[in-house]
Design a protein around this motif. Structure first.
Motif, PDB file in Angstrom:
ATOM      1  N   LEU A   1       0.851  -1.191   0.000  1.00  0.00           N
ATOM      2  CA  LEU A   1       0.000   0.000   0.000  1.00  0.00           C
ATOM      3  C   LEU A   1       0.883   1.236   0.000  1.00  0.00           C
ATOM      4  N   ASP A   2       0.625   2.168  -0.906  1.00  0.00           N
ATOM      5  CA  ASP A   2       1.366   3.424  -0.915  1.00  0.00           C
ATOM      6  C   ASP A   2       0.683   4.393  -1.870  1.00  0.00           C
TER       7      ASP A   2
ATOM      8  N   LEU B   1      -3.665   6.642  -4.563  1.00  0.00           N
ATOM      9  CA  LEU B   1      -3.322   5.616  -3.568  1.00  0.00           C
ATOM     10  C   LEU B   1      -3.747   4.269  -4.121  1.00  0.00           C
ATOM     11  N   ALA B   2      -2.868   3.267  -3.998  1.00  0.00           N
ATOM     12  CA  ALA B   2      -3.157   1.963  -4.593  1.00  0.00           C
ATOM     13  C   ALA B   2      -2.713   0.840  -3.679  1.00  0.00           C
ATOM     14  N   VAL B   3      -3.342  -0.314  -3.873  1.00  0.00           N
ATOM     15  CA  VAL B   3      -2.885  -1.589  -3.313  1.00  0.00           C
ATOM     16  C   VAL B   3      -2.440  -2.438  -4.490  1.00  0.00           C
ATOM     17  N   VAL B   4      -1.201  -2.927  -4.432  1.00  0.00           N
ATOM     18  CA  VAL B   4      -0.587  -3.664  -5.537  1.00  0.00           C
ATOM     19  C   VAL B   4      -0.185  -5.050  -5.052  1.00  0.00           C
ATOM     20  N   ALA B   5      -0.403  -6.048  -5.882  1.00  0.00           N
ATOM     21  CA  ALA B   5       0.081  -7.405  -5.591  1.00  0.00           C
ATOM     22  C   ALA B   5       1.554  -7.478  -5.946  1.00  0.00           C
ATOM     23  N   CYS B   6       2.399  -7.735  -4.966  1.00  0.00           N
ATOM     24  CA  CYS B   6       3.834  -7.802  -5.215  1.00  0.00           C
ATOM     25  C   CYS B   6       4.143  -9.005  -6.113  1.00  0.00           C
TER      26      CYS B   6
ATOM     27  N   GLU C   1       6.581   1.016  -5.452  1.00  0.00           N
ATOM     28  CA  GLU C   1       7.318   2.160  -5.992  1.00  0.00           C
ATOM     29  C   GLU C   1       7.697   1.883  -7.454  1.00  0.00           C
ATOM     30  N   THR C   2       8.052   0.644  -7.758  1.00  0.00           N
ATOM     31  CA  THR C   2       8.351   0.274  -9.138  1.00  0.00           C
ATOM     32  C   THR C   2       7.106   0.376 -10.009  1.00  0.00           C
ATOM     33  N   THR C   3       5.956   0.015  -9.458  1.00  0.00           N
ATOM     34  CA  THR C   3       4.694   0.156 -10.191  1.00  0.00           C
ATOM     35  C   THR C   3       4.454   1.607 -10.581  1.00  0.00           C
ATOM     36  N   TYR C   4       4.645   2.508  -9.634  1.00  0.00           N
ATOM     37  CA  TYR C   4       4.456   3.929  -9.943  1.00  0.00           C
ATOM     38  C   TYR C   4       5.502   4.422 -10.936  1.00  0.00           C
TER      39      TYR C   4
ATOM     40  N   LEU D   1      10.584 -18.821 -14.476  1.00  0.00           N
ATOM     41  CA  LEU D   1      10.834 -17.382 -14.504  1.00  0.00           C
ATOM     42  C   LEU D   1       9.974 -16.680 -13.465  1.00  0.00           C
ATOM     43  N   GLN D   2      10.611 -15.956 -12.554  1.00  0.00           N
ATOM     44  CA  GLN D   2       9.866 -15.203 -11.566  1.00  0.00           C
ATOM     45  C   GLN D   2       9.174 -14.013 -12.218  1.00  0.00           C
ATOM     46  N   ALA D   3       8.035 -13.623 -11.645  1.00  0.00           N
ATOM     47  CA  ALA D   3       7.226 -12.563 -12.248  1.00  0.00           C
ATOM     48  C   ALA D   3       7.967 -11.236 -12.327  1.00  0.00           C
ATOM     49  N   ASP D   4       8.836 -10.948 -11.338  1.00  0.00           N
ATOM     50  CA  ASP D   4       9.495  -9.650 -11.336  1.00  0.00           C
ATOM     51  C   ASP D   4      10.651  -9.563 -12.334  1.00  0.00           C
TER      52      ASP D   4
END
Length: 438
Positions: A116-117, A151-156, A291-294, A343-346
């Motif tokens: 959340l951020d 403001l958002a909630v993101v699935a890591c 933060e990477t999402t933004y 392969l990891q998602a990130d």
């Protein structure tokens, strides 16, 4: 007339039936046959979210460039009238349909890890926008443009959006936070920074059934009700039983200089055997994925640009379209990484996915699935063919990366991303100093 309405390969994630349904429910469907049907206008808005550097007529040109019969080119005023006719509600409903974690989203000890951020976006400084959103003031001269607080909630891991709220800048992140808690439920753990470590928000998160892992001030006064074997202790905050973990983190830069800092985390994961303190401290680092999402939204997609709309209604419509296009692209990337379990998602490149999706729009390709269903598609194959390297351990100073002035300020600012080695020590002894009041 309906041919220009598409999103390339992403149309399979935002199909015609879905768009028609939200238009019917939101009352945005046209009452008579038009050269710009509402469905086409919705796809124009979504495509504009992926071509943020272009005006709407140029976006239209890309939607129709791959068609055998592109048809007439609407004027700027016709496109503006069509966008006003569609309104905000259908685009908002479309985003809410797509919002959520994808199948196979990354989990930690069976918990979906979310963050959340908040952030801000700049909008044109029209009188209407300035009256609605306001701007940031300060000794450096202020923001220059009105700002929308988001403001958002993101699935890591997959960095998909679960919920988003936005509005005037003058309202703080803690004001918007309860409006996104509707996406939380049991089986999730929410990561947050010190801003959200307040009694009311901790209570509200706990009431959803989700767990939390939030940093708080080191001198926060929390009663020690019971000390656990790993050195963490049980306390209470806002009527919620929490576990407090104190740690000392040492960062060694390039094998020479060292920096040491204290962290205090609070969590509702009170079982220290099932959820070891050291693993929770390591897990908290994933909060930076929001933060990477933004960064992807504001830098990669928008390129640091101001949004287009000069009215609050247009701003709302444009932001929801941007978020919907981003979510569709992230879902396509997630499908590819789930299919490729190694392969990891990130490690999926958002930039590669974005440019491949743009190509599919320009060529009007992949709009309708073939008889043989392609679960990955060209976007997924492009991502899998060129994955990002494994993430290195690096640290970066928290400073302004793009200065207000082009002239060098007094003194030197270190803007280098340093390679680092991180050591975490869980503190087992209570602080000898008297804690200050919260």
């Amino acid at each position: 007339m309906f041919a220009p309405g598409h999103l390339g390969e992403l149309t399979q994630l935002v199909p015609f039936e879905m768009v028609d349904e939200v238009l019917a429910e939101a009352g945005g469907r046209e009452r008579r046959l038009r050269e710009l049907p509402s469905r086409v206008v919705v796809y124009l808005l979504l495509a504009a979210g992926l071509f943020a550097e272009l005006g709407y007529r140029q976006v239209w040109a890309r939607l129709t460039s791959g068609l055998a019969e592109p048809g007439p080119v609407p004027s700027s005023s016709a496109l503006a009238q069509a966008r006003r006719r569609v309104g905000v509600a259908p685009v908002k409903a479309l985003f809410e349909l797509l919002a959520g974690p994808p199948a196979g989203a990354t989990r930690w000890r069976s918990l979906l890890v979310c963050a959340l951020d908040g952030t801000t976006m700049s909008v044109p400084d029209s009188p209407a926008n300035l009256a609605r959103y306001g701007h940031q003031s300060g000794s450096h001269g202020g923001s220059g443009y009105p700002l929308v607080r988001v403001l958002a909630v993101v699935a890591c891991g997959t960095r998909t959006l679960l919920a988003v709220r936005f509005g005037p800048f003058k309202s703080g992140e803690c004001t918007y936070a309860p409006q996104v808690f509707g996406c939380l439920r049991s089986g999730m753990v929410l990561l947050g920074d010190r801003m959200f470590a307040v009694r009311a928000l901790v209570t509200a998160i706990a009431e959803t059934g989700a767990d939390l892992l939030i940093r708080c001030k080191n001198n926060r006064s929390l009663p020690r009700l019971d000390t656990l074997a790993d050195g963490s202790f049980i306390s209470i905050l806002g009527g919620v039983t929490v576990r407090v973990i104190d740690a000392e983190i040492t960062v060694t830069l390039s094998g020479t200089s060292r920096r040491t800092g204290r962290y205090r985390l609070i969590t509702t994961l009170t079982d220290h055997r099932r959820y070891p303190a050291l693993e929770l401290l390591t897990l908290y680092h994933h909060r930076w994925e929001i933060e990477t999402t933004y960064l992807e939204l504001k830098s990669t997609v928008l390129g640091g640009r101001v949004l287009r709309a000069r009215t609050p209604q247009g701003v709302d419509q444009e932001i929801y379209a941007l978020l919907t296009a981003y979510q569709a692209l992230r879902l396509a990337m997630a499908e590819a990484t789930v299919a490729q379990t190694a392969l990891q998602a990130d490690r999926a490149s958002f930039t590669i996915a974005l440019h491949t999706a743009r190509d599919q729009i320009i060529h009007a390709a992949g709009i309708i699935a073939d008889s043989v269903i392609d679960l990955i598609g060209k976007i997924g194959r492009a991502v899998l063919a060129d994955p990002l390297p494994p993430r290195r351990v690096r640290v970066s100073p928290r400073i302004v990366k793009r200065a207000i002035s082009k002239h060098r300020a007094k003194g030197q600012a270190d803007r280098t991303n340093h390679r680092a080695a991180i050591a975490i020590d869980v503190l087992t002894e209570p602080e000898s100093t008297t804690a200050q009041a919260p």
